[in-house]
Enzyme design. Sequence first.
Site, PDB file in Angstrom:
ATOM      1  N   ASN A   9       0.866  -1.176   0.000  1.00 29.18           N
ATOM      2  CA  ASN A   9       0.000   0.000   0.000  1.00 29.18           C
ATOM      3  C   ASN A   9       0.900   1.222   0.000  1.00 29.18           C
ATOM      4  OD1 ASN A   9      -1.915   1.943   0.341  1.00 29.18           O
ATOM      5  ND2 ASN A   9      -2.446   1.411   2.443  1.00 29.18           N
ATOM      6  N   LYS A  11       0.195   4.267  -0.530  1.00 25.61           N
ATOM      7  CA  LYS A  11      -0.442   5.495  -0.031  1.00 25.61           C
ATOM      8  C   LYS A  11      -0.055   6.683  -0.943  1.00 25.61           C
ATOM      9  CE  LYS A  11      -0.424   3.445   4.536  1.00 25.61           C
ATOM     10  NZ  LYS A  11      -0.451   3.629   5.973  1.00 25.61           N
ATOM     11  N   HIS A  97      -9.812   1.768   3.912  1.00 27.09           N
ATOM     12  CA  HIS A  97      -8.607   1.890   4.739  1.00 27.09           C
ATOM     13  C   HIS A  97      -8.912   2.845   5.898  1.00 27.09           C
ATOM     14  CE1 HIS A  97      -4.583   2.915   6.037  1.00 27.09           C
ATOM     15  NE2 HIS A  97      -4.192   1.791   5.462  1.00 27.09           N
ATOM     16  N   GLU A  99      -7.336   5.205   7.095  1.00 29.31           N
ATOM     17  CA  GLU A  99      -7.067   6.619   6.797  1.00 29.31           C
ATOM     18  C   GLU A  99      -8.236   7.240   6.044  1.00 29.31           C
ATOM     19  OE1 GLU A  99      -3.264   5.869   4.981  1.00 29.31           O
ATOM     20  OE2 GLU A  99      -2.494   5.257   6.936  1.00 29.31           O
ATOM     21  N   GLU A 169      -6.491  -4.389  10.066  1.00 32.97           N
ATOM     22  CA  GLU A 169      -5.421  -3.437  10.371  1.00 32.97           C
ATOM     23  C   GLU A 169      -5.765  -2.666  11.643  1.00 32.97           C
ATOM     24  OE1 GLU A 169      -3.076  -2.406   6.562  1.00 32.97           O
ATOM     25  OE2 GLU A 169      -4.728  -1.023   6.718  1.00 32.97           O
ATOM     26  N   GLY A 175       1.724   2.393  10.807  1.00 26.81           N
ATOM     27  CA  GLY A 175       2.723   3.452  10.697  1.00 26.81           C
ATOM     28  C   GLY A 175       3.337   3.843  12.031  1.00 26.81           C
ATOM     29  N   SER A 215       2.514  -2.073  10.460  1.00 28.07           N
ATOM     30  CA  SER A 215       3.954  -2.197  10.733  1.00 28.07           C
ATOM     31  C   SER A 215       4.528  -3.572  10.409  1.00 28.07           C
ATOM     32  CB  SER A 215       4.261  -1.796  12.179  1.00 28.07           C
ATOM     33  OG  SER A 215       3.861  -0.457  12.407  1.00 28.07           O
ATOM     34  N   GLY A 237       4.613   1.310   4.947  1.00 27.34           N
ATOM     35  CA  GLY A 237       5.996   1.804   4.942  1.00 27.34           C
ATOM     36  C   GLY A 237       7.010   0.850   4.315  1.00 27.34           C
TER      37      GLY A 237
END
Length: 254
Positions: A9, A11, A97, A99, A169, A175, A215, A237
Amino acid sequence: MRKQIAAANWKMNLTYKQAETLLDEILAAGLEPSPNQQVLFSVPFPYLIMANSEVAEETSYFIAAQNCSDKKSGAYTGEVSAEMLQSIGIKYCVIGHSERRDYFNESNQMLAEKVNLCLKHEIIPVFCCGEALSVREQETQNSFVQTQLEESLFHLSPEQIQNIIIAYEPIWAIGTGRTASTQQAQEMHHHLRSVLAGRYGQEVADNISILYGGSVKGANAIELFSSPDVDGGLVGGASLQATEFQQIIKALKK
Ligand code: PGA
C-alpha cells in the site's frame, strides 16, 4: 484453497519515476510466487496504467487502486469510479482503509456501496477493518470489527463474499512501528473467520484470505504470517523499499 497475499500500500508516496523504479526493482528480483500466492501493488491513481502494463506479463502480480467512489458516475469532481478502474483493466481496489475512514469520514454504509460497485465491475475489494487504540483498551475490538464486516459486507451472497479479500489493520499498529503480537493477530483473524463462518458457513469462510496490516516488515513477516488464520499482509511503509518488500513476499506461506 485461499490465497496467501503480500499487498503493498504505497499510499500518497513516490513520484512517477520512483514508482516505476521500485516496481522494476521488485519484479527484477525474479521471485516466483507459488500458485497459491499473490502480490498486489496498491498504487496512486495516476500510476495505475503504467503499473498495470509493468505486471502484464506476470502471473502472480496485480495492481490495485487505493480507493474508488461510492457513486456510480456523474457530477462528483475529483472522484474516480469503479467503472473507470474496470475500463483500464484494474482488478483490485482497497476499500475502507482506516485513513479513508478517519480523514474522509467513510462510514460502513458508504463502504458497502463501494464494495457493491467494485463487484459490479469485476473488481476484487481489499476490504480493510480494524479498531482504534481506545477500542482495544476497552477490550471491545472483537465486536467493533465484527460490526464493520456486518454493515459493509454481510448483504453479499456467499459467491460474492468469496471474492473479497479482508485486511485486518489495528489502527494503533499502522505506521507506528508497533505491531500486533502474533497472538493478537491470530486471535482477531480467527474471530473474523468464525464470524464469516457463522454467516456463510465454514467452507466459504475458509476460502477468504484475511491479511494483517500494521507495521509489517521483512523482520516480522515470517512470524506474523505463520499463524494459521493470517494469510499475508497489507504493507505500508515497508512496501516502499524493494528489499524489505521482497522479504515480505518470501515470508508468505507456501
Ligand atoms: P504500515 O501501514 O505498514 O506503514 O503500518 C499499513 C497500512 O496502512 O496499510
